[in-house]
Design an enzyme around this catalytic site. Sequence first.
Site, short mmCIF file in Angstrom:
data_model
loop_
_atom_site.label_atom_id
_atom_site.label_comp_id
_atom_site.label_asym_id
_atom_site.label_seq_id
_atom_site.Cartn_x
_atom_site.Cartn_y
_atom_site.Cartn_z
N HIS A 115 70.08 100.44 92.96
CA HIS A 115 68.89 101.85 92.37
C HIS A 115 68.82 102.28 90.55
CE1 HIS A 115 67.38 105.34 94.29
NE2 HIS A 115 66.71 105.27 92.63
N GLU A 158 71.87 103.24 100.79
CA GLU A 158 72.64 102.45 99.86
C GLU A 158 74.08 103.76 99.71
OE1 GLU A 158 70.22 103.62 96.92
OE2 GLU A 158 68.47 102.44 97.12
N THR A 204 60.79 98.96 94.46
CA THR A 204 61.28 100.23 93.38
C THR A 204 61.08 101.34 93.69
OG1 THR A 204 59.71 99.71 91.88
CG2 THR A 204 61.90 98.82 91.63
N GLY A 252 50.50 106.11 91.74
CA GLY A 252 51.14 107.20 91.08
C GLY A 252 50.94 106.99 89.96
N ARG A 270 61.47 103.24 97.96
CA ARG A 270 62.73 103.53 98.67
C ARG A 270 62.90 102.33 99.29
NH1 ARG A 270 63.97 106.42 95.62
NH2 ARG A 270 64.55 108.83 95.66
#
Length: 327
Positions: free
Chosen positions: A284, A265, A234, A154, A236
Site C-alpha cells: 500500500h 491489511e 491500486t 477519476g 482498495r
Amino acid sequence: MKIVITRKIPNEIVQLLEQYYVIKMWGKENEPMPRELLLEEVADADAVFTNVADQINQEFFEHAPKLKTVCTMAVGFDNIDVQEATNRGISIGHTPGVLTEATADLTFALLMATARRIVEGMDYLRQDQWTSWGPMLLTGQSIYGKTIGIIGMGRIGEAVARRASGFSMDILYHNRMRKHDVEDQLGVKYCSLVELLKQSDYVVLLTPSTPETAKMIGAKQFELMKKSAIFINTSRGTNVDEEALYRALKEGEIFAAGLDVFEKEPISSNHPLVSLDNVVLIPHIGSATIETRMEMAMITAKNILRALSGEKLLHTVNPEVYERINN
C-alpha cells in the site's frame, strides 16, 4: 485544546501544530496506536490526525465527547463512519488531489513490473538460477500498443490514461458516469464493464471503496478476461474477491496481477497470493513519495488548524456538517 496523532509524522508537521495545541503522538511510524490507548487518548481530544489503518467508528466517537474534527492523511475514508461523525457535528478532512500523480506513477510502475516479470527476474538472480541466456527466458507481455482498460475514471484514472497514451495504448474506460470531456481530451473510449474486461490486455481497477464496489471483480469477471490479461489494483482491496483472484492466477485464467492493496491489511506472509510467482505484491505505497507524503501531512495539519479555529477545512468529506454546526 488537544490533538491526538495516531502515527509518528515528520517533526516539521508536529512543530506546526504544537505552536498552538497540546500534542499526543504515538511514537511509532510503522505500527498503529493500540486501540485501547487510542480510545483513552481521544476522551479529552479536540482533533485527531489519523490514517487509513485506524477504525474511526461509532465506538471511537462514543469515547470522544469533545471531538471537533477527524482529519485523515489519505484521500480514501472508508475506514471512517462519516454519517456518525456528521450526526455528532464532527468534520472529516482528507487529502484529495495531492496524491494523484504519485499513485498514477506507482500504478503504471506496477503494471510494467508485472508485465515484464521484473520481480521474478530479480529473484532468479538472487537464487543463482541464471546460468545462460535463453530464447524464452522470463518472457512477459508487451505493453506498447496494447489495450488498457481503466475501471474508475477519476483523477487517478485520468492520470494513468495520460501515461498509457505515451505507450501508444488503446485506452478503454468504464465509470459510473460517462465523461465526454475526458474522452475528447485524452482520446479514451467508454464501454461497458463486460466489454472492457473482454478486450483489455491490462485491467486497472481505480474505483473508490463503496458498498456498490465491494468485490466487484470476482470469478465471473476474471473468466471474461483474456488468458494473457494482467490485472492491476491500486484502489482498495475490498473491491476484489481475493479467493477468486488466487484461483484465476493459479489456474491460468489470467496471466498475472499487480496489487498494492488488500482486503485485510497488512497482508500476512502466508496469504495464498504471496505463494504465487505471477503476482507482484507491494505494501500500500501508492502515494509513497517523499514530496507527496509530506504534502499530505501538511494538508492534514492545515485541515486540523482550520477546524479548531472555527474555519471550514481545505477538503471536507462531509460539508453538510457545517449546516449542523451553524444551527
